[in-house]
Design a protein around this motif. Structure first.
Motif, short mmCIF file in Angstrom:
data_model
loop_
_atom_site.label_atom_id
_atom_site.label_comp_id
_atom_site.label_asym_id
_atom_site.label_seq_id
_atom_site.Cartn_x
_atom_site.Cartn_y
_atom_site.Cartn_z
N LYS A 57 -1.15 11.16 2.39
CA LYS A 57 -0.16 11.97 3.11
C LYS A 57 0.98 11.10 3.63
O LYS A 57 2.17 11.45 3.49
N THR A 58 0.63 9.95 4.19
CA THR A 58 1.66 9.03 4.70
C THR A 58 2.51 8.48 3.56
O THR A 58 3.73 8.37 3.67
N GLU A 105 4.99 11.08 2.36
CA GLU A 105 6.11 11.21 3.30
C GLU A 105 7.11 10.07 3.11
O GLU A 105 8.33 10.28 3.18
N SER A 111 10.99 10.56 1.91
CA SER A 111 12.10 9.98 2.66
C SER A 111 12.96 9.10 1.76
O SER A 111 14.20 9.10 1.85
#
Length: 313
Positions: A171-172, A175, A179
């Motif tokens: 998940k990180t 992200e 970005s």
């Protein structure tokens, strides 16, 4: 005597006490026989045999109690191991589901091209994490031994912790890639606006005084100023940059159309002026030609009249 775990200590203690008392009595009887030189009577022998029988019975009961306690302890240990194994299996199944969900949610980011992000390393990390093999959930059969069940539970608990951490990491990672994609999109939109801005500045310099309507150059000047501000802004979004570019292109188109109209009007005016000059020259030439012809005709008439007069004379 030692009491196995899970066994009831009170019956074992009672049996042990009775056995101790029997042994003590036998020992006392033997000591009494040794201290006395009186021959052992039949009654004493019967009493001695009864003591030994009692001891044997007590020891048998004690063995039975200990055996039951050992069996009970093993049964409890297996039930506990089975419950631990089933709980670990459920935990690993839940962790695996979290990983699969994280991978599903990160599909767009995972399939991104390396040239569509500003940080290719973040994309590589995500792609590596989603390729991790998800462990299978071990079985917990009731027929398995306690040691096997405990080993399976330990393995699955470790895997469950690993999978939970992996789900959070994916998940990180996703992200971070998202970005990076947004940053790349901003860079592309900013560069496109800069390219059009350079053309707009040239257009504005060339068309300032050569347009049919000055309002078009005013609109272009305003669009150029807005574009320059956004190009230099680090917080500008893709939408802002894209909108500014569209406004700038529209203003350039209007200014170019106005410049084209101005040029056509100038060319038409020049053509009209040239035509008027040519017409004027043609008129002047025609007038000169007409006057020359009239003078020549007059001269011819005069000569003819003079000849006629001479002939008559």
């Amino acid at each position: 005597p030692m009491v196995p775990a899970g066994a009831d200590p009170e019956p074992a203690a009672g049996v042990a006490g009775a056995a101790g008392a029997g042994v003590a009595g036998l020992a006392a009887a033997s000591a009494a026989g040794q201290e006395s030189d009186v021959p052992v009577t039949e009654a004493a022998k019967k009493k001695h045999r009864a003591a030994w029988i009692w001891i044997i019975v007590v020891l048998a009961l004690l063995a039975a109690v200990c055996g039951f306690g050992w069996h009970k302890w093993r049964q409890n240990a297996k039930e506990s191991a089975l419950a631990d194994c089933q709980e670990a299996a459920q935990s690993l199944s839940s962790a695996n589901a979290s990983v699969k969900s994280a991978i599903q949610n990160a599909q767009n980011e995972t399939s991104a091209a390396s040239d569509s992000v500003t940080d290719p390393a973040a994309l590589a990390t995500l792609q590596k994490d989603v390729a991790t093999t998800i462990p299978a959930v071990e079985a917990c059969p009731a027929s398995a031994s306690a040691s096997t069940l405990s080993e399976n539970a330990s393995t699955m608990n470790s895997q469950s912790s690993t999978m939970s951490s992996l789900a959070a990491k994916i998940k990180t990672d996703a992200e971070a890639v998202l970005s990076s994609q947004n940053a790349k999109s901003v860079d592309i939109a900013r560069q496109a606006l800069k390219d059009d801005l350079a053309i707009a500045v040239q257009t504005l310099a060339a068309d300032t005084d050569k347009v049919a309507s000055s309002s078009t150059t005013q609109a272009l000047q305003q669009a150029v100023s807005q574009a320059q501000s956004l190009v230099n802004s680090q917080s500008a979004s893709v939408d802002q940059l894209t909108t500014a570019r569209a406004t700038l292109d529209q203003a350039m188109s209007a200014a170019n159309a106005s410049a084209q109209q101005y040029q056509e009007e100038q060319e038409a005016a020049q053509a009209a002026q040239q035509q008027a000059q040519q017409q004027s020259q043609n008129n002047t030439s025609n007038n000169s030609s007409t006057n020359g012809t009239s003078t020549s005709n007059n001269a011819t008439t005069s000569n003819s009249d003079a000849a006629n007069s001479a002939t008559n004379s």
